[in-house]
Enzyme design. Structure first.
Site, short mmCIF file in Angstrom:
data_model
loop_
_atom_site.label_atom_id
_atom_site.label_comp_id
_atom_site.label_asym_id
_atom_site.label_seq_id
_atom_site.Cartn_x
_atom_site.Cartn_y
_atom_site.Cartn_z
N ARG A 141 8.81 9.21 2.23
CA ARG A 141 9.05 8.80 0.86
C ARG A 141 9.50 9.99 0.03
O ARG A 141 8.99 11.09 0.19
CB ARG A 141 7.76 8.22 0.26
CG ARG A 141 7.44 6.82 0.72
CD ARG A 141 6.20 6.26 0.03
NE ARG A 141 4.98 6.90 0.50
CZ ARG A 141 4.31 7.83 -0.14
NH1 ARG A 141 4.74 8.27 -1.32
NH2 ARG A 141 3.21 8.35 0.36
N LYS B 36 6.03 -0.68 -0.42
CA LYS B 36 5.47 0.03 -1.56
C LYS B 36 6.17 -0.36 -2.87
O LYS B 36 5.54 -0.44 -3.93
CB LYS B 36 5.59 1.55 -1.34
CG LYS B 36 4.82 2.08 -0.13
CD LYS B 36 3.33 1.92 -0.28
CE LYS B 36 2.51 2.85 0.58
NZ LYS B 36 2.26 2.41 1.93
N CYS C 141 -4.53 8.99 5.61
CA CYS C 141 -5.93 9.42 5.48
C CYS C 141 -6.89 8.48 6.21
O CYS C 141 -8.09 8.47 5.92
CB CYS C 141 -6.32 9.53 4.02
SG CYS C 141 -5.65 10.98 3.18
N SER D 264 -2.04 7.72 1.74
CA SER D 264 -1.34 7.55 3.01
C SER D 264 -1.76 8.64 3.99
O SER D 264 -1.98 9.79 3.61
CB SER D 264 0.17 7.60 2.79
OG SER D 264 0.59 6.51 1.99
N ARG E 207 6.38 6.79 12.76
CA ARG E 207 5.76 5.49 12.50
C ARG E 207 5.92 4.50 13.64
O ARG E 207 6.84 4.59 14.44
CB ARG E 207 6.42 4.87 11.25
CG ARG E 207 6.25 5.69 9.97
CD ARG E 207 4.91 5.47 9.35
NE ARG E 207 4.66 6.36 8.21
CZ ARG E 207 3.78 6.08 7.25
NH1 ARG E 207 3.09 4.94 7.28
NH2 ARG E 207 3.58 6.94 6.26
N ASN F 293 -17.86 5.70 11.89
CA ASN F 293 -17.84 5.36 10.46
C ASN F 293 -18.54 4.04 10.18
O ASN F 293 -18.87 3.75 9.02
CB ASN F 293 -16.40 5.33 9.95
CG ASN F 293 -15.79 6.71 9.91
OD1 ASN F 293 -16.49 7.72 9.83
ND2 ASN F 293 -14.46 6.78 9.97
N ASP G 143 -3.18 -1.57 4.64
CA ASP G 143 -2.48 -0.73 3.68
C ASP G 143 -2.50 -1.24 2.24
O ASP G 143 -2.63 -0.46 1.32
CB ASP G 143 -1.03 -0.54 4.13
CG ASP G 143 -0.31 0.58 3.39
OD1 ASP G 143 -0.96 1.61 3.09
OD2 ASP G 143 0.89 0.44 3.12
N HIS H 75 -3.47 -0.08 -3.26
CA HIS H 75 -3.18 0.63 -2.01
C HIS H 75 -4.47 0.65 -1.19
O HIS H 75 -5.11 1.69 -1.04
CB HIS H 75 -2.71 2.04 -2.37
CG HIS H 75 -2.14 2.81 -1.23
ND1 HIS H 75 -2.07 4.18 -1.21
CD2 HIS H 75 -1.59 2.41 -0.06
CE1 HIS H 75 -1.51 4.59 -0.09
NE2 HIS H 75 -1.22 3.53 0.63
N TYR I 197 14.75 5.51 5.30
CA TYR I 197 13.34 5.60 5.69
C TYR I 197 12.55 4.43 5.10
O TYR I 197 12.76 4.01 3.95
CB TYR I 197 12.73 6.92 5.22
CG TYR I 197 11.23 6.94 5.38
CD1 TYR I 197 10.64 7.07 6.64
CD2 TYR I 197 10.39 6.73 4.29
CE1 TYR I 197 9.27 7.02 6.79
CE2 TYR I 197 9.02 6.67 4.43
CZ TYR I 197 8.46 6.82 5.68
OH TYR I 197 7.11 6.75 5.83
#
Length: 652
Positions: free
Chosen positions: A117, A275, A319, A317, A435, A563, A342, A295, A266
């Site tokens: 991006r 997005k 993370c 993003s 990706r 987690n 996402d 998000h 992209y």
């Protein structure tokens, strides 16, 4: 309605219906000089492949075709046959390469100048600058979305779009963000000259005849995209990937529901349903209509007693959203199911329950770091009907990236840059922002309610990012306002998902810094406003940090499947259990309530330590960020939370 399947446009045409009335193209607001008017010939379509285009869609296509001058126009129906044809076109162009090791998978490598991006070239255009830009006292460049005046935007687009699709096919993509027909969903139409985008939109959104039937004569989001390289090109494309980095611009007109992107192929810049619509325009629409476009991942989690809850979580993003959404729990008896990894669109229903849908139809995940140890579910999802971008490839017809199991010693690897690669190579095999683009329906733990048009009920909201020091593993907000402050004050190390470099810690409110479509002070107010309705069942809010490191630079928490131990405690809090103690930053777990069975060498005190010097600096930087970038637009409730944190630190 007009019956259209495929337009065959002779070069140099412009449409009399558009040009005879005015040279102004209302769909995208570009002035265009009159050109030779030719008729538009429509190739007869068979009954089987005919699509009925609503008049408003036909008008949009005609206007943009008259401007961009494509060789021909193809209306996408979303069929498997069409997808194979698109991939065949890209293969013939040298743009896509089949991966015979897998079922219907393809590899694309982009121009190295077009890999992420481009936030510095992304704009929101409104009549009033204050609708986008807060009244900060000393705004930081890149700290919040960029604004551009409509007049300047018109000029920028006029400099770029005339004849930009010459020699190329314009693909018309009717798409739905969210289950088709849901009151939470939105419909758009994207026009693009990139077959890569057309193929990706088929994976990431719901496209085709069903969408057109749902649209009818209603309005829709107008999306125009071009790679910015009319044919013949002045010089060959790098990796056969057409783009125009020097002229790239990604623009949004929320007041008229328009997205216009030029120069980049992209995904984040060109797959405009993602997005651009789902978050930038989505957040603007959400504020106007009383809902939330965020998000956030959405997951369902069932405990050993069979009680199921749904959680939404906002991380920047790269993370770990996908890893959490597809987690394989390490605690026995727990089951996690994925709704989305996402983006979440959320609305309170008539009973006051917050409900969420995943507006997307696929996963556009970061490949590096994804492997059988970190995310086995993703590895079961992506090796079928997928498009991989900027990963390495192997001579046995497969792909490779950092974090995957190493291939056999006799398998040769070629990096995304086309160089022979070994583990000893100085450069990575795959680009850090490479990706996979895969259908959500292939996920083996896809939640049964993932396409429920009503959405799933959200019981908890998580915020988090990459914080190597000072921030506890998990803590709960004291109340709704404090939770909004936690989201507003989020900070995280920069990642490869955008053009930023290095390990600097950036402010990223709600993980929406690059994506909010209007004044972020007003965005905070929108979140705060939901507490005013006594009918709303407000979810509990938490902050998590999987990325804390010790003095030797090693991660203190194992993360990934472990987690679930954090989620186990969160669910106890959702159920009202008294298993927390008050700390400097929020409610933290009592050690006896937190399931550490099977883990060794966990530094509990270190994971929850809140050093006074760290938090003194942290709150100073938060206040400075708010003052410099938001100023008088910062809601008083958020300012009060900063003051309360300062006082707690002082009294520590």
């Amino acid at each position: 309605m007009a019956l259209v399947r495929h337009f065959a446009c002779n070069g140099g045409f412009a449409l009399s219906r558009c040009l005879s009335s005015s040279p102004q193209f209302s769909a995208i607001g570009i002035q265009m000089a009159a050109t030779t008017v030719r008729t538009l010939s429509v190739v007869p379509a068979t009954k089987a492949n005919t699509l009925e285009l609503p008049k408003k869609v036909v008008g949009f296509v005609e206007e943009c075709a008259g401007l961009c001058n494509p060789k021909d126009i193809h209306v996408c129906d979303g069929s498997e046959r069409e997808h194979h044809k698109l991939m065949g076109i890209m293969e013939a162009q040298g743009l896509a390469h089949p991966l015979p090791k897998y079922e219907n998978c393809w590899l694309v490598n982009t121009d190295p100048a077009d890999v992420a991006r481009v936030e510095s070239r992304t704009y929101i255009s409104t009549r009033n600058q204050h609708d986008v830009v807060p009244k900060g006292t000393n705004p930081h460049k890149g700290a919040l979305p960029n604004w551009m005046s409509p007049k300047q935007l018109d000029q920028e687009l006029t400099d770029r779009f005339p004849r930009t699709m010459e020699g190329r096919t314009m693909y018309v993509i009717p798409f739905s963000m969210g289950p088709v027909g849901s009151r939470l969903s939105k419909i758009g139409v994207q026009l693009t000259d990139s077959p890569y985008v057309a193929a990706s939109m088929r994976i990431m959104t719901r496209i085709g005849t069903e969408v057109l039937h749902a649209l009818g004569d209603d309005d829709f989001v107008r999306c125009l995209h071009s790679v910015g390289q009319p044919l013949p090109m002045a010089k060959p494309a790098v990796n056969n990937w057409p783009c125009n980095p020097a002229e790239t611009i990604i623009t949004h007109r929320p007041e008229t529901n328009e997205i216009i992107s030029y120069g980049s192929g992209y995904g984040g810049n060109s797959i405009l349903g993602k997005k651009c619509l789902a978050l930038r325009l989505g957040s603007y629409m959400a504020r106007k209509e009383g809902w939330l476009a965020e998000h956030m991942l959405i997951l369902g989690i069932t405990n050993p007693q069979g009680v199921k809850r749904y959680i939404a979580a906002a991380f920047p993003s790269a993370c770990g959203k996908t890893n959490l959404a597809m987690m394989t729990p390490e605690l026995p008896g727990y089951k996690v199911e994925c709704v989305g990894d996402d983006i979440a669109w959320m609305r309170f229903d008539e009973n006051g329950q917050l409900r969420a849908i995943n507006p997307e139809n696929g996963f556009f995940g970061v490949a590096p770091g994804t492997g059988t140890k970190t995310n086995p579910v993703a590895m079961q999802t992506v090796f079928k009907n997928s498009v991989f971008t900027n990963v390495a490839y192997t001579n046995d017809g497969g792909v490779y990236w950092e974090g995957m199991d190493k291939p056999n010693a006799n398998v040769k690897i070629t990096s995304w840059m086309g160089k022979s690669w070994t583990p000893e190579s100085s450069e990575p095999a795959a680009h850090p922002n490479s990706r996979f683009c895969s259908p959500a329906s292939q996920c083996p733990i896809l939640d049964p309610a993932w396409e429920d048009p009503k959405g799933v009920p959200i019981d908890a909201i998580l915020f988090g990012g990459r914080r190597p020091e000072g921030v506890p593993l998990v803590y709960e907000a004291f109340d709704w306002n404090h939770g909004v402050f936690m989201g507003a004050s989020m900070r995280s190390e920069a990642t490869a998902a955008a053009e930023f470099k290095g390990k600097m810690v950036m402010h990223d409110p709600f993980a929406m810094r690059p994506f909010v479509g209007y004044n972020i002070g007003q965005y905070f107010n929108h979140w705060l406003s939901f507490a005013a309705n006594p009918n709303h069942k407000l979810p509990r809010m938490f902050h998590v940090n999987w990325f804390r490191k010790d003095a030797q630079g090693k991660f203190m928490w194992p993360g990934f499947g472990d987690n679930v131990r954090v989620l186990d405690w969160i669910l106890k809090r959702v159920d009202g259990e008294n298993v927390a103690t008050k700390s400097l930053v929020g409610y933290v777990p009592t050690k006896e309530s937190f399931n550490l069975n099977g883990l060794s060498n966990i530094n509990w005190d270190g994971l929850f330590h809140t050093p006074k010097d760290f938090w003194t600096k942290e709150v100073t930087e938060i206040r400075k960020y708010f003052d410099d970038n938001i100023g008088s637009d910062l809601p008083s409730a958020i300012n009060n939370e900063v003051t309360k944190l300062e006082q707690r630190i002082k009294n520590q």
